[in-house]
Design a protein around this motif. Structure first.
Motif, PDB file in Angstrom:
ATOM      1  N   LYS A 151       0.715  -1.048   0.037  1.00  0.00           N
ATOM      2  CA  LYS A 151       0.029   0.042   0.078  1.00  0.00           C
ATOM      3  C   LYS A 151       0.753   1.360   0.163  1.00  0.00           C
ATOM      4  N   ARG A 152       2.004   1.153   0.808  1.00  0.00           N
ATOM      5  CA  ARG A 152       2.749   2.626   0.821  1.00  0.00           C
ATOM      6  C   ARG A 152       3.501   2.789  -0.277  1.00  0.00           C
ATOM      7  N   GLU A 153       4.091   1.675  -1.041  1.00  0.00           N
ATOM      8  CA  GLU A 153       4.694   1.742  -2.336  1.00  0.00           C
ATOM      9  C   GLU A 153       3.703   2.252  -3.523  1.00  0.00           C
ATOM     10  N   LEU A 155       1.174   4.029  -3.123  1.00  0.00           N
ATOM     11  CA  LEU A 155       0.620   5.432  -2.673  1.00  0.00           C
ATOM     12  C   LEU A 155       1.731   6.408  -3.178  1.00  0.00           C
ATOM     13  N   GLU A 156       3.219   6.226  -3.040  1.00  0.00           N
ATOM     14  CA  GLU A 156       4.399   6.653  -3.259  1.00  0.00           C
ATOM     15  C   GLU A 156       4.328   6.855  -4.957  1.00  0.00           C
ATOM     16  N   GLU A 157       4.132   5.775  -5.542  1.00  0.00           N
ATOM     17  CA  GLU A 157       4.258   5.721  -7.090  1.00  0.00           C
ATOM     18  C   GLU A 157       3.136   6.647  -7.722  1.00  0.00           C
ATOM     19  N   TRP A 158       2.089   6.350  -7.157  1.00  0.00           N
ATOM     20  CA  TRP A 158       0.834   7.199  -7.451  1.00  0.00           C
ATOM     21  C   TRP A 158       1.294   8.790  -7.371  1.00  0.00           C
ATOM     22  N   SER A 159       1.700   9.156  -6.173  1.00  0.00           N
ATOM     23  CA  SER A 159       2.014  10.614  -5.844  1.00  0.00           C
ATOM     24  C   SER A 159       2.933  11.036  -6.718  1.00  0.00           C
ATOM     25  N   ARG A 160       4.145  10.202  -7.222  1.00  0.00           N
ATOM     26  CA  ARG A 160       5.122  10.772  -8.121  1.00  0.00           C
ATOM     27  C   ARG A 160       4.485  10.812  -9.672  1.00  0.00           C
ATOM     28  N   THR A 161       3.722   9.750 -10.156  1.00  0.00           N
ATOM     29  CA  THR A 161       3.486   9.773 -11.474  1.00  0.00           C
ATOM     30  C   THR A 161       1.827   9.826 -11.818  1.00  0.00           C
TER      31      THR A 161
END
Length: 177
Positions: A151-153, A155-161
């Protein structure tokens, strides 16, 4: 944590009596409380309202405000109808399917069941135009663990891309079977 649980969730309705009767009839919710005022307690603004509360099970409360002094209800025109909804859990697929049949017999249009892999849902609208979802859990503990671990990975990827991460593609590509 400061918050213990959600006390209630409130939406606007066109007609408080019609809304209470609809939720009692179609979803079996008990009408538990009504509050009516001629002014808003927090702001003291003159704005008569009827505030009704329904038991949504397990201490959850669904509430509605009828606001006769306000302009007619609308919705956020920039948000698709499928986004803003209230999802309510049912105990089983049997209950989900029986409720779908009951709603359809009452002339209510129902979409689904839709398979979300970890749950299956049906969708329909209440008399106020609020989209409702009834969901029956179908997840295995392994599926939930797998989702929790990424879930954290995601969220981080979504936040960047702002593109859908593929960590949980197994939910819809059939590889979970």
């Amino acid at each position: 944590m400061l918050v213990q649980k959600i006390h209630h969730v409130a939406y606007r309705c066109k007609d408080a009596k019609e809304t209470v009767e609809w939720y009692e009839k179609h979803l079996g919710m008990k009408f538990v409380l009504a509050i009516a005022e001629n002014e808003v307690p927090s702001t003291k603004a003159p704005d008569p309202y009827m505030h009704v509360f329904l038991d949504a099970g397990n201490g959850n409360v669904l509430a509605f405000f009828e606001l006769p002094g306000q302009p007619p209800m609308g919705r956020d025109a920039n948000t698709p109808k499928w986004v803003q909804h209230l999802a309510l859990k049912v105990d089983s697929m049997d209950t989900l399917l029986a409720t779908k049949a009951k709603l359809e017999a009452a002339g209510i249009e129902v979409l689904g069941p839709t398979n979300h892999t970890i749950f299956k849902s049906i969708y329909f609208f209440d008399p106020n135009g609020h989209r409702l979802e009834l969901a029956a859990d179908t997840a295995t503990p392994e599926m939930l663990h797998k989702l929790d671990s990424v879930k954290r990975e995601m969220l981080e990827e979504w936040s960047r891309t702002r593109r859908a991460p593929q960590h949980a593609a197994w939910m819809h590509d059939g590889s979970h079977a």
